[in-house]
Scaffold this motif. Sequence first.
Motif, PDB file in Angstrom:
ATOM      1  N   GLU A  39     -78.084 -74.052  33.067  1.00  0.00           N
ATOM      2  CA  GLU A  39     -77.666 -74.321  31.695  1.00  0.00           C
ATOM      3  C   GLU A  39     -76.617 -75.441  31.673  1.00  0.00           C
ATOM      4  OE1 GLU A  39     -80.187 -71.682  30.083  1.00  0.00           O
ATOM      5  OE2 GLU A  39     -78.683 -72.716  28.867  1.00  0.00           O
ATOM      6  N   ARG A  40     -76.479 -76.068  30.522  1.00  0.00           N
ATOM      7  CA  ARG A  40     -75.394 -77.014  30.341  1.00  0.00           C
ATOM      8  C   ARG A  40     -74.063 -76.311  30.519  1.00  0.00           C
ATOM      9  NH1 ARG A  40     -76.919 -80.094  24.669  1.00  0.00           N
ATOM     10  NH2 ARG A  40     -78.971 -80.874  25.301  1.00  0.00           N
ATOM     11  N   GLU A  41     -73.122 -77.004  31.132  1.00  0.00           N
ATOM     12  CA  GLU A  41     -71.792 -76.444  31.341  1.00  0.00           C
ATOM     13  C   GLU A  41     -70.746 -77.419  30.833  1.00  0.00           C
ATOM     14  OE1 GLU A  41     -68.903 -74.889  34.987  1.00  0.00           O
ATOM     15  OE2 GLU A  41     -70.554 -76.248  35.399  1.00  0.00           O
ATOM     16  N   GLY A  42     -69.925 -76.985  29.898  1.00  0.00           N
ATOM     17  CA  GLY A  42     -68.817 -77.814  29.467  1.00  0.00           C
ATOM     18  C   GLY A  42     -67.840 -78.015  30.618  1.00  0.00           C
ATOM     19  N   VAL A  43     -67.391 -79.242  30.806  1.00  0.00           N
ATOM     20  CA  VAL A  43     -66.487 -79.566  31.911  1.00  0.00           C
ATOM     21  C   VAL A  43     -65.067 -79.769  31.403  1.00  0.00           C
ATOM     22  CG1 VAL A  43     -65.957 -81.255  33.706  1.00  0.00           C
ATOM     23  CG2 VAL A  43     -68.333 -80.588  33.279  1.00  0.00           C
ATOM     24  N   ALA A  44     -64.911 -80.613  30.416  1.00  0.00           N
ATOM     25  CA  ALA A  44     -63.584 -80.921  29.894  1.00  0.00           C
ATOM     26  C   ALA A  44     -63.713 -81.533  28.518  1.00  0.00           C
ATOM     27  CB  ALA A  44     -62.844 -81.878  30.831  1.00  0.00           C
ATOM     28  N   SER A  45     -62.668 -81.353  27.714  1.00  0.00           N
ATOM     29  CA  SER A  45     -62.674 -81.945  26.375  1.00  0.00           C
ATOM     30  C   SER A  45     -61.254 -82.344  25.999  1.00  0.00           C
ATOM     31  CB  SER A  45     -63.249 -80.973  25.342  1.00  0.00           C
ATOM     32  OG  SER A  45     -62.440 -79.824  25.249  1.00  0.00           O
ATOM     33  N   ILE A  46     -61.182 -83.269  25.054  1.00  0.00           N
ATOM     34  CA  ILE A  46     -59.892 -83.737  24.550  1.00  0.00           C
ATOM     35  C   ILE A  46     -59.984 -83.835  23.046  1.00  0.00           C
ATOM     36  CG2 ILE A  46     -60.495 -86.179  24.855  1.00  0.00           C
ATOM     37  CD1 ILE A  46     -57.513 -86.630  25.645  1.00  0.00           C
ATOM     38  N   GLY A  47     -58.941 -83.352  22.382  1.00  0.00           N
ATOM     39  CA  GLY A  47     -58.982 -83.310  20.943  1.00  0.00           C
ATOM     40  C   GLY A  47     -57.830 -84.064  20.308  1.00  0.00           C
ATOM     41  N   TYR A 100     -55.601 -73.653   8.090  1.00  0.00           N
ATOM     42  CA  TYR A 100     -54.305 -74.231   7.739  1.00  0.00           C
ATOM     43  C   TYR A 100     -54.392 -75.738   7.523  1.00  0.00           C
ATOM     44  CZ  TYR A 100     -52.837 -69.701   9.465  1.00  0.00           C
ATOM     45  OH  TYR A 100     -52.711 -68.358   9.659  1.00  0.00           O
ATOM     46  N   GLY A 101     -55.603 -76.258   7.572  1.00  0.00           N
ATOM     47  CA  GLY A 101     -55.790 -77.687   7.369  1.00  0.00           C
ATOM     48  C   GLY A 101     -55.536 -78.530   8.595  1.00  0.00           C
ATOM     49  N   GLU A 102     -55.406 -77.900   9.747  1.00  0.00           N
ATOM     50  CA  GLU A 102     -55.153 -78.627  10.989  1.00  0.00           C
ATOM     51  C   GLU A 102     -56.475 -78.981  11.669  1.00  0.00           C
ATOM     52  OE1 GLU A 102     -51.233 -79.056  10.608  1.00  0.00           O
ATOM     53  OE2 GLU A 102     -52.296 -79.647  12.422  1.00  0.00           O
ATOM     54  N   ALA A 103     -56.552 -80.209  12.143  1.00  0.00           N
ATOM     55  CA  ALA A 103     -57.743 -80.646  12.866  1.00  0.00           C
ATOM     56  C   ALA A 103     -57.766 -80.030  14.266  1.00  0.00           C
ATOM     57  CB  ALA A 103     -57.761 -82.165  12.976  1.00  0.00           C
ATOM     58  N   TYR A 104     -58.928 -79.666  14.705  1.00  0.00           N
ATOM     59  CA  TYR A 104     -59.077 -79.141  16.054  1.00  0.00           C
ATOM     60  C   TYR A 104     -60.479 -79.456  16.538  1.00  0.00           C
ATOM     61  CZ  TYR A 104     -61.957 -75.249  14.405  1.00  0.00           C
ATOM     62  OH  TYR A 104     -62.958 -74.503  13.858  1.00  0.00           O
ATOM     63  N   CYS A 105     -60.681 -79.254  17.850  1.00  0.00           N
ATOM     64  CA  CYS A 105     -61.991 -79.500  18.446  1.00  0.00           C
ATOM     65  C   CYS A 105     -62.554 -78.197  18.994  1.00  0.00           C
ATOM     66  CB  CYS A 105     -61.879 -80.513  19.586  1.00  0.00           C
ATOM     67  SG  CYS A 105     -61.474 -82.177  19.026  1.00  0.00           S
ATOM     68  N   PRO A 106     -63.769 -77.851  18.632  1.00  0.00           N
ATOM     69  CA  PRO A 106     -64.402 -76.662  19.202  1.00  0.00           C
ATOM     70  C   PRO A 106     -64.510 -76.794  20.722  1.00  0.00           C
ATOM     71  CG  PRO A 106     -65.624 -77.451  17.301  1.00  0.00           C
ATOM     72  CD  PRO A 106     -64.625 -78.510  17.638  1.00  0.00           C
ATOM     73  N   ASP A 107     -64.489 -75.630  21.404  1.00  0.00           N
ATOM     74  CA  ASP A 107     -64.512 -75.648  22.860  1.00  0.00           C
ATOM     75  C   ASP A 107     -65.884 -75.960  23.448  1.00  0.00           C
ATOM     76  OD1 ASP A 107     -62.165 -72.873  23.098  1.00  0.00           O
ATOM     77  OD2 ASP A 107     -61.829 -75.035  22.964  1.00  0.00           O
TER      78      ASP A 107
END
Length: 125
Positions: A39-47, A100-107
């Motif tokens: 399966e696909r595996e998330g490695v790293a992300s930046i938000g 709360y209106g804050e931007a975020y990035c899904p994992d």
Amino acid sequence: HLAESGGGSVPTGGSLRLSCVISDTNWCMGWFRQAPGKEREGVASIGPHGRTNYANSVKGRFTLSKDNTENTLYLQMTNLKPDDTAVYYCAARGFSVDDYGEAYCPDNVAEYDFRGQGTQVTVSR
């Protein structure tokens, strides 16, 4: 448009740096990988605000960074292991907004809307 580069073949313990050029770095960005039959595996992300997340399997070995002036996302990979062998994809999506209106990035970086063509990383035993 996402364009990856930097893959290759290295021995166990080696290092590689992947690059991903994107038209605009003001997105959720990251890398996921997919090995044959897996399966696909998330490695790293930046938000937003530069907060980074890493898969447990790569923590302490991989470092994600971005250069906003060059519109480039980097994944520095050190102490590579055979289990790191996979096609690595750069991925991006727009920010989400919480209650709360804050931007975020899904994992789930492996499910981001846009991705590049992938670059092969092979780590030999």
